[in-house]
Design a protein around this motif. Structure first.
Motif, short mmCIF file in Angstrom:
data_model
loop_
_atom_site.label_atom_id
_atom_site.label_comp_id
_atom_site.label_asym_id
_atom_site.label_seq_id
_atom_site.Cartn_x
_atom_site.Cartn_y
_atom_site.Cartn_z
N SER A 1 42.08 34.09 31.80
CA SER A 1 43.53 34.20 31.65
C SER A 1 43.90 35.72 31.22
O SER A 1 44.82 36.06 30.82
CB SER A 1 44.32 33.39 30.81
OG SER A 1 44.05 31.78 31.21
N GLN A 2 43.15 36.63 31.60
CA GLN A 2 43.23 38.03 31.47
C GLN A 2 43.77 38.51 32.83
O GLN A 2 42.60 38.67 33.71
CB GLN A 2 41.97 38.94 31.02
CG GLN A 2 41.74 38.15 29.46
CD GLN A 2 42.62 38.34 28.30
OE1 GLN A 2 43.57 39.44 28.30
NE2 GLN A 2 43.06 37.08 27.79
N ARG A 3 44.86 39.21 33.01
CA ARG A 3 45.34 39.88 34.20
C ARG A 3 44.30 40.82 34.40
O ARG A 3 43.92 41.90 33.86
CB ARG A 3 46.83 40.13 34.11
CG ARG A 3 47.60 38.92 33.97
CD ARG A 3 49.09 39.66 34.26
NE ARG A 3 49.89 38.26 34.09
CZ ARG A 3 51.42 38.43 34.16
NH1 ARG A 3 52.00 39.38 34.16
NH2 ARG A 3 52.05 37.38 33.97
N LEU A 4 43.89 40.85 35.77
CA LEU A 4 43.14 41.93 36.44
C LEU A 4 44.09 42.56 37.52
O LEU A 4 44.99 41.93 38.12
CB LEU A 4 42.06 41.30 36.97
CG LEU A 4 40.84 40.87 35.99
CD1 LEU A 4 39.70 40.29 36.91
CD2 LEU A 4 40.43 41.64 35.23
N HIS A 5 43.88 43.68 38.09
CA HIS A 5 44.25 44.25 39.21
C HIS A 5 44.10 43.50 40.40
O HIS A 5 42.99 42.75 40.53
CB HIS A 5 44.00 45.69 39.27
CG HIS A 5 44.11 46.68 38.32
ND1 HIS A 5 45.62 47.33 38.24
CD2 HIS A 5 43.56 47.25 37.18
CE1 HIS A 5 45.70 47.97 37.14
NE2 HIS A 5 44.22 48.12 36.79
N ASN A 6 45.03 43.51 41.21
CA ASN A 6 45.06 42.80 42.46
C ASN A 6 43.78 42.78 43.41
O ASN A 6 42.99 41.88 43.85
CB ASN A 6 46.23 42.62 43.54
CG ASN A 6 47.09 41.94 42.67
OD1 ASN A 6 47.19 41.13 41.76
ND2 ASN A 6 48.64 42.13 43.32
N LYS A 7 43.36 44.33 43.41
CA LYS A 7 42.12 44.55 44.16
C LYS A 7 40.83 43.74 43.55
O LYS A 7 39.97 43.37 44.21
CB LYS A 7 42.02 45.94 44.00
CG LYS A 7 40.89 46.59 44.92
CD LYS A 7 40.76 47.99 45.09
CE LYS A 7 39.51 48.62 45.81
NZ LYS A 7 39.53 50.07 45.72
N GLU A 8 40.70 43.96 42.39
CA GLU A 8 39.59 43.29 41.46
C GLU A 8 39.81 41.84 41.77
O GLU A 8 38.73 41.16 41.86
CB GLU A 8 39.42 43.57 40.11
CG GLU A 8 38.35 43.30 39.37
CD GLU A 8 38.17 43.62 38.06
OE1 GLU A 8 37.22 43.36 37.28
OE2 GLU A 8 38.93 44.59 37.61
N ASN A 9 40.88 40.98 41.62
CA ASN A 9 41.10 39.71 41.76
C ASN A 9 40.70 39.24 43.14
O ASN A 9 39.92 38.21 43.52
CB ASN A 9 42.45 39.01 41.35
CG ASN A 9 42.87 39.34 39.86
OD1 ASN A 9 42.05 38.58 39.21
ND2 ASN A 9 44.02 39.49 39.50
N LYS A 10 41.25 40.14 43.96
CA LYS A 10 40.75 39.91 45.57
C LYS A 10 39.32 39.88 45.74
O LYS A 10 38.79 38.86 46.40
CB LYS A 10 41.35 40.70 46.38
CG LYS A 10 41.20 40.38 48.13
CD LYS A 10 42.13 41.04 48.89
CE LYS A 10 42.08 40.87 50.11
NZ LYS A 10 40.59 40.27 50.84
N ALA A 11 38.50 40.72 45.04
CA ALA A 11 37.12 40.80 45.54
C ALA A 11 36.45 39.54 44.79
O ALA A 11 35.52 39.19 45.23
CB ALA A 11 36.65 42.09 44.76
N ARG A 12 37.00 39.04 43.74
CA ARG A 12 36.37 38.02 43.07
C ARG A 12 36.32 36.95 43.89
O ARG A 12 35.62 35.91 43.87
CB ARG A 12 37.02 37.85 41.60
CG ARG A 12 36.49 38.75 40.63
CD ARG A 12 37.54 38.59 39.10
NE ARG A 12 37.39 37.23 38.87
CZ ARG A 12 36.34 36.99 38.01
NH1 ARG A 12 35.38 37.69 37.57
NH2 ARG A 12 36.25 35.89 37.33
N GLN A 13 37.89 36.74 44.26
CA GLN A 13 38.20 35.34 45.00
C GLN A 13 37.56 35.43 46.46
O GLN A 13 36.82 34.37 46.75
CB GLN A 13 39.66 35.29 45.49
CG GLN A 13 40.06 34.02 45.98
CD GLN A 13 40.13 33.06 45.28
OE1 GLN A 13 39.79 33.21 43.91
NE2 GLN A 13 40.45 31.75 45.67
N ASP A 14 37.03 36.45 47.07
CA ASP A 14 36.30 36.90 48.33
C ASP A 14 34.71 36.26 47.79
O ASP A 14 34.38 35.69 48.68
CB ASP A 14 36.20 38.33 48.90
CG ASP A 14 37.59 38.71 49.56
OD1 ASP A 14 38.54 37.71 49.85
OD2 ASP A 14 37.94 39.77 49.60
N GLU A 15 34.33 36.77 46.85
CA GLU A 15 33.00 36.22 46.39
C GLU A 15 32.99 34.83 45.97
O GLU A 15 31.87 34.15 46.62
CB GLU A 15 32.60 37.19 45.14
CG GLU A 15 31.04 36.51 44.59
CD GLU A 15 31.01 37.29 43.14
OE1 GLU A 15 30.41 36.26 42.43
OE2 GLU A 15 31.20 38.34 42.84
#
Length: 138
Positions: free
Chosen positions: A58-72
């Protein structure tokens, strides 16, 4: 025993878990979801997991980092040959942005818990063939 603050558990419980199926449908914790039940029956599976890799613990990350995590996460599921459908978890009234997620069909509970731990999630949504989503902490 939960180690999460009650207000966070309440937010998870109130969140709308939207599955981008055709047609889309929304799951609510503790409420039977006929569309989910039908989808599981159609795919001959006994379970479904709604999970995200966004915002670890529940710690907000930048969208770019979140997108990379979701892609993984999606690549991980594809490598396991798991059927999944995109979705989003969105609280109907708070200011937390919606989190892109996936509904994974046929994942065992222990595998879902392992995935949630790997992607540093406090909780995920789990349902069996009765189509009633529940909140599970890994």
């Amino acid at each position: 025993m939960s180690t999460l603050p009650p207000e966070l558990l309440q937010a998870f419980a109130e969140t709308e878990y939207i599955v981008h199926h055709e047609p889309p449908f929304t799951m609510h914790i503790g409420q039977a979801c006929p569309e989910l039940q039908a989808l599981m029956a159609e795919h001959f599976t006994l379970s479904a997991t709604f999970i995200t890799a966004w915002n670890p613990f529940s710690q907000r990350l930048h969208n770019k980092e979140n997108k990379a995590r979701q892609d993984e996460l999606k690549a991980n599921l594809k490598n396991r040959r798991r059927t999944f459908i995109d979705g989003i978890g969105q609280h109907p009234s708070n200011q937390w942005p919606g989190e892109p997620s996936v509904l994974v069909l046929g994942l065992r509970l222990d595998a879902a818990k392992s995935l949630a731990r790997h992607y540093e999630q406090h909780a995920f949504v789990w349902a069996t063939s009765d189509g009633v989503p529940e909140l599970v902490q890994p």
